[in-house]
Design an enzyme around this catalytic site. Structure first.
Site, short mmCIF file in Angstrom:
data_model
loop_
_atom_site.label_atom_id
_atom_site.label_comp_id
_atom_site.label_asym_id
_atom_site.label_seq_id
_atom_site.Cartn_x
_atom_site.Cartn_y
_atom_site.Cartn_z
N SER A 586 0.85 -1.19 0.00
CA SER A 586 0.00 0.00 0.00
C SER A 586 0.89 1.25 0.00
CB SER A 586 -0.96 -0.03 1.19
OG SER A 586 -1.99 0.91 1.03
N ASP A 661 -8.27 -4.77 -6.87
CA ASP A 661 -8.05 -4.06 -5.61
C ASP A 661 -9.02 -2.88 -5.55
OD1 ASP A 661 -7.04 -2.45 -3.51
OD2 ASP A 661 -5.00 -3.16 -3.85
N HIS A 693 -7.79 -5.39 -0.99
CA HIS A 693 -6.51 -4.70 -0.98
C HIS A 693 -5.35 -5.63 -0.63
CE1 HIS A 693 -3.75 -1.43 -0.89
NE2 HIS A 693 -3.71 -1.28 0.43
#
Length: 716
Positions: A586, A661, A693
Site C-alpha cells: 500500500s 483491488d 486490498h
C-alpha cells in the site's frame, strides 16, 4: 568414565530434543488456521456482562461472578433465515463499514442479531428467540431504538423501522437508488474519515438522523472480473483525486414515518460531513463539517425542528486536521473535544455553547482514544502514548483537568475495551516478549479475572528471534524509533543482507512494543536476513509536527529519513551495504517503488505490494488532505509520483497486486509497468484476482513463497 560418557550423551540428546524449530512459511499458514476465534466483548449497558461469538455459539460472560456459559447456538437461526439471493454484481462496500451482527438492548434483557440477512431478537430471561424479519432482502445495519421497542435497518438504499411488539413495518425514505443512498455510506467516507455508519437513533427513540449520499457525480472505476468464460463488468464508485465527491445531506425523519427535515448546513458540494451526534435532549444535532482539503473544521449545532444551524466551534490548521472520535456529550450538554491545535492530540472540555471550559490533557505525547466517561465520578478514561511513542497505556483524568493517573501497568501496549459503566474493562496486553493476554480489571487497574491466558504454544515450540526497539538521531537531531531483528545464528563480524520493511505513510505507526508472533519477518530472519523497520516523519504517533513534513510533497522526506536509518544500521557493522532490499504494501508499496527509483545506488532489490504509483489515481479525501487539489499543485503531484522516475530503476523490482483491488486501484501498477517498459527497464510482476486490498486465503502461501524466493535470489 563410562558414567561421564553416558551423562554427556544424555545431555546432548536432551538438547537436541529440546531444540526449537525455526519459523517457516508452514508455521505462518498453520498459525492463520489455528487462531482462536471470537472472544471480543460486546458489553451490556450495565457494564457487568458481555457476549461474544465462538464457533457459531453466543457465549455470555458474567463479570461479577467471573463465569461464562453458552446462551444459544446460531445454527437454528441460520436455518430459519430466508436466503438472500446472490447479488447480480459485486458490492464494493468499504471494509470500514461497521454493521454489528449482535447488539444489546439498553434494558439488557434482549439481544438483536443479524443472521444471514434476517433479524432476530433473543430474550435472555426465557432463552427463546423471535424472528423479526423473513425476507429475501438483506436487512442491513440494524439498530435497536434506545427504548427497545423498535429496530431500524436499511433495505437496499432506504431506511425502515419495525415496531417489535406489533411487527409494523414503516418505510422512512422512498427515494433511495443506486446513486442516492439513504443511511448508507459511499466507499471513501469510511475508508478515509473512519465513519462507520450513516444513521443514528435519537436518545428519546422518536427520530432518526441520517446521511443522504448523492454519488451521481462520483467517478466510476471500471473494475472487471476475468475469472469466468466472459469478462464481467463490476463498476466501483471511486472518487479519484480532483474528481467530485458525494454531495452529502443531513436529514432527520420521525421513527414512525413522515417527512424528512433537512438540516441547513450551507453549501455541501466541496465539503465533508465528518461526524454527527445527537444532543442529550434529542433537540439538536452536533455536526462536524470540513472543507474539501480538510484544513478547516466547524462544529455546527443544528436545530432539528427548523433545520437552522450555526457554528459553535472552529478549528483550522496550516496543514490538515486529523478527525478523531473523542467527542462525547455529557448529560448537562457539555462535551469533550479532541484537538491537535498545540501540535499534539489532546482532550478539552467545552460548554454547550462551544466555549472552552478546561484543558484535560497536555504534553508532548498523543491521546489515542477515549475509552469511557463516568459522570458521577467526573472522570474520563483514555489511552495515550505518554510513557513512550511505542507504548499505549490507560489513564484517567478528572473533568476539572486534575488528578491525571496512569492505570495500566506493564511496559508495552494495552488495548482497552471498557464497559459502559466504566466499572470494569478488558485489557489486552502484550509487548515484544509477551504474547497477548486478556484480563478483566476494575476501573483502578486491579486485576479482577484472567479472561484469556497468553498462548505460549509458539514460543514453546519455535525459536522466535528477539525484536529490539532501537532509537537513533538523524543528521538534524530528529529522534527516530525503529525495530530490529538480527538473523538466526548471528555472528559478530559477519555481514548480512538486510530487508527494510516499510509503510511510512500518514495515519499509521509501525514500531510498537507489542507482540508480533509468527510473522514473515521471522521467516526471513531465520533465513539469514537482517530485518529493519522505522517510523519516518510523516507517520503518526509522534505529533502533528512529525507528520506534516509530507505536506504537498510525498516521498521525499520519508525516503530521506529511511536512508538515515539504513546508514545508521550499516554503521553498526553487520549489514552488507551492497545487499539491501525493501518491502512494503500500500503506502509501503509506494515507498518501495519511490525509494528504488530515487536512491538507485542504495537498494539491490524491492517488493512493492499494491503500490500507489501516481497520486492522481488515489482517492479524494486521503490524497487531497496531504497534497491538496491537483489543479492547485500540479508540481507536487508530479514530483510525488513514482512513475516520473521509472527510467532510474537499477534494482530488481517485484510488483504484486490484486487486479480488482478496491483501494489502491490496479491502474497504479499498469501505469508504472508501462513507464518501466517504455524506459526498457526489466521487472517482475505477480497478479492475483481477489477483490480486496490484500492477498489472503490459500493463495497467501504462494505469495509468501514467491516473495521469499525473490529476496533469496536477489540479496544472497
Amino acid at each position: 568414565m563410562l558414567l561421564r560418557l553416558l551423562t554427556s550423551t544424555l545431555i546432548c540428546a536432551g538438547l537436541i530434543f529440546a531444540q526449537k524449530k525455526p519459523i517457516t512459511i508452514d508455521t505462518l499458514m498453520e498459525a492463520s488456521h489455528g487462531r482462536r476465534g471470537g472472544g471480543e466483548p460486546i458489553w451490556a449497558k450495565d457494564g457487568a456482562r458481555f457476549v461474544y461469538t465462538h464457533e457459531k455459539k453466543i457465549m455470555l460472560y458474567d463479570v461479577r461472578s467471573k463465569s461464562e456459559k453458552e446462551l444459544f447456538s446460531l445454527e437454528p437461526l441460520e436455518k430459519a433465515a430466508t436466503p438472500v439471493p446472490e447479488a447480480a454484481r459485486f458490492d464494493w462496500q468499504n471494509r470500514g463499514v461497521h454493521e454489528h451482527d449482535i447488539a444489546w438492548s439498553d434494558s439488557g434483557k434482549d439481544l438483536l442479531l443479524s443472521v444471514k440477512g434476517d433479524l432476530f431478537l433473543f430474550h435472555l430471561d426465557t432463552g427463546k428467540w423471535d424472528q423479526l424479519t423473513a425476507t429475501s432482502d438483506d436487512e442491513a445495519d440494524p439498530k435497536l431504538s434506545p427504548d427497545g421497542t423498535q429496530v431500524a435497518f436499511r433495505r437496499m438504499h432506504d431506511l425502515y423501522t419495525l415496531e417489535i411488539a406489533s411487527r409494523k413495518l414503516t418505510r422512512l425514505t422512498e427515494d433511495g437508488a443506486a446513486t442516492l443512498m439513504n443511511g448508507e455510506l459511499d466507499w471513501v467516507y469510511p475508508e478515509e474519515l473512519g465513519l462507520p455508519s450513516a444513521y443514528w437513533w435519537s436518545p428519546d427513540s422518536k427520530q432518526i438522523a441520517y446521511l443522504q449520499f448523492d454519488i451521481a457525480h462520483e467517478m466510476t472505476y471500471p473494475q472487471i472480473s476475468l475469472l469466468g468464460l466472459r469478462g464481467v463488468y463490476e463498476p466501483e464508485k471511486y472518487p479519484q483525486a480532483g474528481t467530485p465527491n458525494a454531495d452529502v445531506h443531513v436529514g432527520v425523519v420521525p421513527a414512525k414515518g413522515g417527512n424528512t427535515r433537512w438540516m441547513d448546513l450551507g453549501e455541501v458540494r466541496g465539503f465533508l460531513i465528518a461526524r454527527v451526534h445527537w444532543t442529550p435532549d434529542s433537540s439538536k444535532l452536533a455536526i462536524q463539517k470540513m472543507n474539501r482539503v480538510q484544513n478547516q473544521l466547524d462544529l455546527l449545532l443544528a436545530d432539528i425542528s427548523s433545520g437552522a444551524s450555526r457554528s459553535i466551534l472552529h478549528e483550522s490548521d496550516p496543514y490538515w486536521i486529523n478527525v478523531n472520535d473523542f467527542f462525547r456529550f455529557l448529560s448537562d450538554g457539555q462535551f469533550l473535544w479532541g484537538s491537535e491545535r498545540d501540535g499534539f492530540r489532546h482532550l478539552y472540555l467545552y460548554s454547550a455553547e462551544g466555549k472552552q471550559r478546561k484543558r484535560l490533557t497536555e504534553g508532548a505525547w498523543e491521546v489515542e482514544s477515549v475509552t469511557g466517561v463516568n459522570e458521577s465520578q467526573q472522570t474520563v478514561y483514555y489511552v495515550s502514548s505518554e510513557t513512550s511513542p511505542t507504548e499505549r497505556q490507560l489513564y484517567s483524568v478528572k473533568l476539572s483537568g486534575k488528578d491525571r493517573t496512569r492505570i495500566s501497568q506493564g511496559a508495552g501496549n494495552h488495548s482497552i475495551s471498557m464497559s459502559p459503566s466504566t466499572e470494569y474493562y478488558m485489557d489486552t496486553f502484550s509487548n515484544l516478549t509477551q504474547p497477548p493476554e486478556k484480563t478483566l480489571r476494575t476501573a483502578t487497574g486491579g486485576e479482577w479475572a484472567t479472561y484469556r491466558e497468553a498462548d505460549h504454544k509458539l514460543t514453546d515450540e519455535y525459536e522466535v528471534l528477539p525484536t529490539q526497539i532501537v532509537t537513533f538521531k538523524g543528521s538534524d537531531g530528529t529522534l527516530f524509533y525503529a525495530r530490529l531483528i538480527k538473523p538466526a545464528n548471528f555472528k559478530a563480524g559477519e555481514k548480512y543482507p538486510m530487508v527494510v520493511m516499510v509503510y511510512g505513510g500518514p495515519g499509521a505507526q509501525s514500531v510498537h512494543n507489542a507482540w508480533s508472533g509468527a510473522s514473515w519477518d521471522q521467516v526471513l530472519a531465520h533465513r539469514g536476513f537482517v530485518i529493519w523497520q522505522m517510523d519516518n516523519r510523516g507517520s503518526t504517533g509522534r505529533g502533528h509536527a512529525f507528520e506534516s513534513p509530507i505536506y504537498h510533497r510525498m516521498g521525499k522526506t520519508e525516503l530521506a529519513d529511511q536512508l538515515e536509518g539504513i546508514h545508521y544500521l550499516i554503521g553498526q557493522g553487520f549489514v552488507d551495504p551492497k545487499r539491501i532490499g525493501m518491502y512494503g504494501w500500500s503506502y509501503g508499496g509506494y515507498m518501495t517503488t519511490y525509494s528504488l527509483l530515487n536512491a538507485p545506488d542504495v537498494f539491490r532489490a524491492g517488493i512493492a505490494g499494491a503500490p500507489v504509483t501516481n497520486w492522481h489515481n488515489y482517492d479524494t479525501i486521503y490524497t487531497e488532505r496531504y497534497l491538496g487539489l491537483p489543479a492547485d499543485d500540479a508540481e507536487g503531484y508530479r514530483a510525488s509520483s513514482a512513475v516520473e522516475y521509472a527510467s532510474k530503476l537499477q534494482a530488481k523490482l517485484l510488483i504484486v497486486h490484486n487486479i480488482e483491488d478496491d483501494n489502491v486501484l490496479f491502474q497504479n501498477t499498469m501505469q508504472l509497468a508501462d513507464a518501466l517498459e517504455r524506459a526498457n527497464k526489466l521487472f517482475d510482476m505477480v497478479i492475483y484476482p481477489q477483490k480486496t486490498h490484500g492477498v489472503g486465503g490459500p493463495v497467501r502461501r504462494e505469495l509468501l513463497e514467491k516473495t521469499t524466493d525473490f529476496f533469496e535470489n536477489n540479496l544472497k
